[in-house]
Design a protein around this motif. Structure first.
Motif, PDB file in Angstrom:
ATOM      1  N   ALA A   1       0.709  -1.293   0.101  1.00 39.24           N
ATOM      2  CA  ALA A   1      -0.280  -0.010   0.127  1.00 39.24           C
ATOM      3  C   ALA A   1       0.765   1.319   0.400  1.00 39.24           C
ATOM      4  O   ALA A   1       0.203   2.322  -0.557  1.00 39.24           O
ATOM      5  CB  ALA A   1      -0.856  -0.334   1.529  1.00 39.24           C
ATOM      6  N   GLU A   2       1.620   1.231   0.923  1.00 40.42           N
ATOM      7  CA  GLU A   2       3.181   2.508   0.126  1.00 40.42           C
ATOM      8  C   GLU A   2       3.496   2.920  -0.359  1.00 40.42           C
ATOM      9  O   GLU A   2       3.906   3.934  -1.112  1.00 40.42           O
ATOM     10  CB  GLU A   2       3.782   1.899   1.734  1.00 40.42           C
ATOM     11  N   LEU A   3       3.884   1.558  -1.638  1.00 44.31           N
ATOM     12  CA  LEU A   3       4.705   1.455  -2.413  1.00 44.31           C
ATOM     13  C   LEU A   3       3.451   2.244  -3.880  1.00 44.31           C
ATOM     14  O   LEU A   3       4.094   2.822  -4.477  1.00 44.31           O
ATOM     15  CB  LEU A   3       5.424   0.571  -3.300  1.00 44.31           C
ATOM     16  N   ASP A   4       2.115   1.819  -3.920  1.00 38.68           N
ATOM     17  CA  ASP A   4       0.769   2.008  -4.758  1.00 38.68           C
ATOM     18  C   ASP A   4       0.616   3.219  -4.097  1.00 38.68           C
ATOM     19  O   ASP A   4       0.973   4.263  -5.312  1.00 38.68           O
ATOM     20  CB  ASP A   4       0.049   1.137  -3.471  1.00 38.68           C
ATOM     21  N   GLU A   5       0.998   4.253  -3.064  1.00 45.23           N
ATOM     22  CA  GLU A   5       0.195   5.548  -2.925  1.00 45.23           C
ATOM     23  C   GLU A   5       1.855   6.300  -3.749  1.00 45.23           C
ATOM     24  O   GLU A   5       1.665   7.084  -4.100  1.00 45.23           O
ATOM     25  CB  GLU A   5       0.529   5.629  -1.121  1.00 45.23           C
ATOM     26  N   LEU A   6       3.296   5.921  -2.936  1.00 44.46           N
ATOM     27  CA  LEU A   6       4.036   6.244  -4.098  1.00 44.46           C
ATOM     28  C   LEU A   6       4.266   6.676  -5.296  1.00 44.46           C
ATOM     29  O   LEU A   6       3.912   7.445  -5.683  1.00 44.46           O
ATOM     30  CB  LEU A   6       5.942   6.006  -3.328  1.00 44.46           C
ATOM     31  N   VAL A   7       3.664   5.424  -5.995  1.00 41.84           N
ATOM     32  CA  VAL A   7       3.710   5.579  -7.215  1.00 41.84           C
ATOM     33  C   VAL A   7       2.042   5.962  -8.139  1.00 41.84           C
ATOM     34  O   VAL A   7       2.560   6.830  -8.275  1.00 41.84           O
ATOM     35  CB  VAL A   7       3.684   3.930  -7.883  1.00 41.84           C
ATOM     36  N   ASP A   8       1.759   5.983  -7.218  1.00 44.60           N
ATOM     37  CA  ASP A   8       0.137   6.504  -7.625  1.00 44.60           C
ATOM     38  C   ASP A   8      -0.639   7.608  -6.256  1.00 44.60           C
ATOM     39  O   ASP A   8      -1.516   6.633  -6.325  1.00 44.60           O
ATOM     40  CB  ASP A   8      -1.443   5.713  -9.035  1.00 44.60           C
ATOM     41  N   PRO A   9      -0.732   8.566  -5.746  1.00 46.40           N
ATOM     42  CA  PRO A   9      -0.949   9.540  -4.953  1.00 46.40           C
ATOM     43  C   PRO A   9      -2.332   9.146  -4.866  1.00 46.40           C
ATOM     44  O   PRO A   9      -2.673   9.895  -5.814  1.00 46.40           O
ATOM     45  CB  PRO A   9      -0.051  10.503  -4.806  1.00 46.40           C
ATOM     46  N   LYS A  10      -2.650   8.354  -3.789  1.00 48.02           N
ATOM     47  CA  LYS A  10      -4.500   9.074  -3.863  1.00 48.02           C
ATOM     48  C   LYS A  10      -4.942  10.171  -2.856  1.00 48.02           C
ATOM     49  O   LYS A  10      -5.711  10.524  -2.884  1.00 48.02           O
ATOM     50  CB  LYS A  10      -5.199   7.728  -3.949  1.00 48.02           C
ATOM     51  N   LEU A  11      -3.866  10.367  -1.896  1.00 49.53           N
ATOM     52  CA  LEU A  11      -4.085  11.219  -1.175  1.00 49.53           C
ATOM     53  C   LEU A  11      -4.103  12.951  -1.248  1.00 49.53           C
ATOM     54  O   LEU A  11      -5.462  13.026  -0.617  1.00 49.53           O
ATOM     55  CB  LEU A  11      -3.368  10.465   0.475  1.00 49.53           C
ATOM     56  N   GLY A  12      -3.785  12.699  -2.620  1.00 53.58           N
ATOM     57  CA  GLY A  12      -3.763  14.001  -2.874  1.00 53.58           C
ATOM     58  C   GLY A  12      -2.433  14.891  -2.081  1.00 53.58           C
ATOM     59  O   GLY A  12      -1.873  16.031  -2.604  1.00 53.58           O
ATOM     60  N   ILE A  13      -1.816  14.303  -1.437  1.00 62.52           N
ATOM     61  CA  ILE A  13      -0.284  15.178  -0.620  1.00 62.52           C
ATOM     62  C   ILE A  13       0.990  15.337  -1.903  1.00 62.52           C
ATOM     63  O   ILE A  13       2.127  15.632  -1.966  1.00 62.52           O
ATOM     64  CB  ILE A  13       0.445  14.684   0.358  1.00 62.52           C
TER      65      ILE A  13
ATOM     66  N   LEU B   1       3.768  14.630 -12.947  1.00 64.34           N
ATOM     67  CA  LEU B   1       4.899  14.857 -12.580  1.00 64.34           C
ATOM     68  C   LEU B   1       5.182  15.555 -14.399  1.00 64.34           C
ATOM     69  O   LEU B   1       5.463  16.258 -14.261  1.00 64.34           O
ATOM     70  CB  LEU B   1       6.084  14.390 -11.939  1.00 64.34           C
ATOM     71  N   LEU B   2       5.296  14.184 -15.102  1.00 60.97           N
ATOM     72  CA  LEU B   2       6.058  14.125 -16.534  1.00 60.97           C
ATOM     73  C   LEU B   2       5.139  15.071 -17.098  1.00 60.97           C
ATOM     74  O   LEU B   2       6.148  15.667 -18.529  1.00 60.97           O
ATOM     75  CB  LEU B   2       5.660  12.757 -17.121  1.00 60.97           C
ATOM     76  N   GLU B   3       3.812  15.350 -16.802  1.00 58.68           N
ATOM     77  CA  GLU B   3       3.115  15.424 -17.614  1.00 58.68           C
ATOM     78  C   GLU B   3       2.469  17.121 -17.834  1.00 58.68           C
ATOM     79  O   GLU B   3       3.443  18.062 -18.536  1.00 58.68           O
ATOM     80  CB  GLU B   3       1.914  15.218 -17.469  1.00 58.68           C
TER      81      GLU B   3
END
Length: 52
Positions: A9-21, A28-30
């Motif tokens: 879950a922590e890795l998923d949040e870093l890759v595709d954040p859901k919390l908006g932080i 970022l690339l876009e």
């Protein structure tokens, strides 16, 4: 960071954040691609920047 035991879950949040932080990597690339296309020479300076 390599010594930290990351949960899936922590890795998923870093890759595709859901919390908006954290900005997602793809977002970022876009944003960088949009900035790369801006002609900075045509952008006026900020109001607080003045030539002497």
């Amino acid at each position: 960071m390599a010594s930290h035991d990351w949960t899936e879950a922590e890795l998923d949040e870093l890759v595709d954040p859901k919390l908006g932080i954290i900005t997602g990597f793809q977002e970022l690339l876009e944003d960088l691609d949009v900035l790369r296309q801006v002609d900075l020479g045509a952008t006026p300076p900020a109001l607080s920047v003045q030539k002497r």
